[in-house]
Write an enzyme that holds these catalytic residues in place. Structure first.
Site, PDB file in Angstrom:
ATOM      1  N   HIS A 149      85.650  21.136  48.113  1.00 54.71           N
ATOM      2  CA  HIS A 149      84.515  21.723  47.426  1.00 54.71           C
ATOM      3  C   HIS A 149      84.413  23.204  47.806  1.00 54.71           C
ATOM      4  O   HIS A 149      85.034  23.659  48.772  1.00 54.71           O
ATOM      5  CB  HIS A 149      83.231  20.982  47.783  1.00 54.71           C
ATOM      6  CG  HIS A 149      83.163  19.606  47.196  1.00 54.71           C
ATOM      7  ND1 HIS A 149      82.045  18.807  47.287  1.00 54.71           N
ATOM      8  CD2 HIS A 149      84.082  18.877  46.513  1.00 54.71           C
ATOM      9  CE1 HIS A 149      82.280  17.642  46.681  1.00 54.71           C
ATOM     10  NE2 HIS A 149      83.506  17.673  46.206  1.00 54.71           N
ATOM     11  N   GLU A 168      82.239  25.157  49.227  1.00 50.31           N
ATOM     12  CA  GLU A 168      81.823  25.560  50.568  1.00 50.31           C
ATOM     13  C   GLU A 168      82.978  25.467  51.560  1.00 50.31           C
ATOM     14  O   GLU A 168      83.174  26.362  52.397  1.00 50.31           O
ATOM     15  CB  GLU A 168      80.664  24.670  51.053  1.00 50.31           C
ATOM     16  CG  GLU A 168      79.432  24.725  50.173  1.00 50.31           C
ATOM     17  CD  GLU A 168      79.401  23.627  49.120  1.00 50.31           C
ATOM     18  OE1 GLU A 168      78.311  23.088  48.875  1.00 50.31           O
ATOM     19  OE2 GLU A 168      80.469  23.307  48.542  1.00 50.31           O
ATOM     20  N   THR A 203      87.821  13.819   8.799  1.00 56.07           N
ATOM     21  CA  THR A 203      88.470  15.057   9.238  1.00 56.07           C
ATOM     22  C   THR A 203      89.929  14.811   9.575  1.00 56.07           C
ATOM     23  O   THR A 203      90.809  15.614   9.252  1.00 56.07           O
ATOM     24  CB  THR A 203      87.727  15.643  10.450  1.00 56.07           C
ATOM     25  OG1 THR A 203      86.416  16.053  10.048  1.00 56.07           O
ATOM     26  CG2 THR A 203      88.467  16.833  11.036  1.00 56.07           C
TER      27      THR A 203
END
Length: 342
Positions: A53, A55, A204
């Site tokens: 992470h 930190e 689509t």
């Protein structure tokens, strides 16, 4: 007003978080900055799932430059509350405590039920000074999809639309490539890279045979979801198919949220766009407007299906940005916040 030192350092953390926007989901794209007692500055951002992470990345950078004691007495700036639980990595609150930091400046609290204030509480219990709210508005905007996902359990839904200035998405014969220019198409591919899933309708797929990849920018391809079915050989494969038997659009969002999809991009045609819009499931509209006019009422508009019968009932939101993109204009708008919402 001149920016404070805390605001300047947090701005650095914001930029670091932005640099990993497309690689961290389902984890948040967090930035962190460590300022040592000697005044040296070291930054870090969250690595892909399973990695460190923000930190810990920043703490490791400080130690790598100044030794194991470099973090003692340091101040840490982080865009999101440090986690306090064991996941694929250890809790960041413990890493900060073990590093001997003196002060942690946090922009916004993490609504994840496994954190929800626990990270800041652990730091304070260990004698670390914690301050909350520095550049909170900026980071709330940056982490909006993540915060929404953790609060609701559903992905943040972005509806992408492209039209002429008079609101037409194709010619009467159905041809639509290309209404906008290359810069707008590249920008739309950036939205794909930021999204973990992309939703289109079977119509689509049949009409345009899109691949729905991020080939115009660097970044991961989103998980492709087709409402209905995709024929064998369609370029959208591999994809998942969602039919009426699987549930309504709300059930689809619940399923995507459970699978860690933080942001879902809807790129379907007028029928799919209208369905999401009328169900109130769109959190962010991105409309690319080309300097072109269809000049008639026989071309399709942005939304298919019935609209409100009276002007008093039309949908109104708030425009959050108007940005030139090449020769086109990108308009970002969101539903007006409910003043009673928490």
């Amino acid at each position: 007003m001149p920016e404070t030192t805390d605001e300047v350092r947090m701005a650095m953390a914001i930029d670091l978080g932005a640099s990993v926007r497309t690689t961290t989901a389902p984890n948040p794209w967090v930035g962190a900055v460590v300022v040592t007692t000697e005044g040296t500055v070291h930054g870090g951002a969250t690595e892909p799932p399973g990695g460190r992470h923000a930190e810990v990345v920043a703490l490791d950078a400080a130690r790598g430059a100044g030794g194991d004691l470099a973090t003692h007495g340091a101040t840490v700036y982080v865009t999101l509350e440090p986690c306090a639980h064991q996941g694929l990595t250890g809790p960041c609150s413990k890493a900060l405590i073990d590093a001997g930091v003196r002060r942690v400046v946090v922009a916004v609290a993490d609504p994840d039920r496994r954190v929800a204030g626990a990270g800041m509480a652990e730091l304070r219990d260990a004698g670390v000074a914690v301050e909350l709210g520095c550049r909170a508005d900026d980071i709330t905007d940056q982490l909006h999809p993540y915060l929404h996902h953790r609060r609701t359990g559903r992905p943040y839904v972005v509806l992408k639309l492209a039209a002429t200035l008079d609101g037409r998405t194709a010619a009467p014969d159905g041809t639509s490539q290309w209404i906008t220019g290359s810069e707008a198409r590249t920008d739309a591919h950036r939205l794909r890279a930021e999204s973990q899933a992309i939703v289109v309708g079977a119509g689509t797929v049949a009409a345009d045979d899109p691949s729905l990849t991020t080939r115009l920018v660097e970044g991961p391809d989103p998980w492709r979801i087709v409402l209905g079915g995709a024929p064998d050989g369609a370029r959208v494969h591999p994809c998942a198919e969602w039919t009426r038997d699987d549930g309504d659009l709300g059930a689809l969002l619940d399923s995507l949220g459970e699978r860690g999809v933080v942001q879902a991009l809807v790129e379907g045609g007028a029928t799919v766009a209208g369905s999401f819009h009328r169900a109130g499931l769109v959190d962010h509209y991105v409309v690319y407007l080309a300097p072109a006019l269809a000049g008639g009422d026989d071309a399709p508009g942005l939304f298919g299906g019935p609209g409100p019968a009276t002007i008093a009932d039309i949908w109104r939101g708030e425009i959050t940005a108007v940005t030139p993109v090449g020769s086109d204009i990108r308009v970002d708008l969101r539903p007006t916040p409910d003043p009673g919402a928490t």
